[in-house]
Scaffold this active site. Structure first.
Site, mmCIF file in Angstrom:
data_model
loop_
_atom_site.group_PDB
_atom_site.id
_atom_site.type_symbol
_atom_site.label_atom_id
_atom_site.label_comp_id
_atom_site.label_asym_id
_atom_site.label_seq_id
_atom_site.Cartn_x
_atom_site.Cartn_y
_atom_site.Cartn_z
ATOM 1 C CE LYS A 194 -2.127 3.455 2.253
ATOM 2 N NZ LYS A 194 -1.585 4.423 3.222
ATOM 3 C CG ASP B 293 -6.990 3.692 2.031
ATOM 4 O OD1 ASP B 293 -8.032 3.233 1.562
ATOM 5 O OD2 ASP B 293 -6.783 4.900 2.124
#
Length: 214
Positions: free
Chosen positions: A124, A142
């Site tokens: 991420k 996320d």
DNA sequence: ATCCCGAGGG
DNA sequence: CCCTCTGGAT
């Protein structure tokens, strides 16, 4: 989990996001690729407002990995101890700064493999840096994007990697560059985890999710 | 699956 | 009190 929306439904949705906010931007504050990387590492399980409060004075003094090594782990903790998980984050920021100085001439690498090899940097965080600092259409999934994707049907998947693929496979290409921030901002201010503001939602008529918010 | 871990909102 | 916030390493 909603059903995956099709290409035409996604085109309608992202057209509205674009018309409402043509140039969406990260709300994390940073001054260069290195400070962006640090801010994103610090943002894990933390609000960007809280991260900015800590990094504003920090980045006034430290903007390069070499300066971060001078500050040191204990010095860094003084700036970030108001952020959750601060001990792990301080250790990782110092360790990754040392690697940047020793192996990359103090620069931030622009490949996913090199970024993910840094301590505290997972898929991420690497995708955020690739997207925001280097302009690649990388989809960082996320907590907001995972929730919004599955709740609305914009990007359905059982884990974050599946949602990342769902975005790449279903969102029209011309919207992929900014999809990350549109979805984050939608999740943060409208399609919130706890009390979604469906009455204020731009895409309410295209969304299967119903939430009684009194 | 579990740990890390402070601040803010409800 | 409880839940959530731009996760990653073990």
């Amino acid at each position: 989990m909603a059903q995956q929306l099709d290409y035409h439904q996604l085109r309608a949705i992202f057209t509205r996001f674009r018309d409402a906010n043509p140039e969406p931007r990260s709300e994390l504050e940073y001054v260069n690729a290195y400070t962006l990387l640090v801010a994103v590492v610090l943002s894990a399980q933390a609000t960007d407002a809280g991260v900015n409060r800590a990094t504003r004075p920090l980045f006034a003094r430290v903007t390069t990995p070499a300066q971060m090594l001078e500050l040191g782990e204990e010095g860094l903790i003084e700036y970030i101890k108001t952020i959750g998980l601060f001990r792990n984050k301080a250790k990782n920021v110092i360790a990754l700064s040392r690697i940047l100085v020793e192996q990359y001439g103090g620069e931030v690498p622009d490949s996913r493999a090199a970024l993910q090899a840094l301590p505290g940097v997972g898929r991420k965080t690497a995708n955020v840096v690739l997207n925001v600092a280097f302009g690649y259409p990388a989809q960082a999934v996320d907590t907001h994007i995972f929730r919004v994707g599955n709740r609305t049907g914009i990007a359905v998947g059982k884990d974050v990697l599946a949602v990342e693929r769902a975005i790449e496979d279903n969102v029209p290409v011309e919207f992929q560059r900014h999809a990350h921030h549109w979805l984050i901002l939608h999740g943060r201010y409208i399609c919130k985890a706890r009390k979604p503001r469906c009455p204020d939602c731009l895409i309410r008529d295209l969304c299967p999710y119903e939430e009684k918010t009194e």
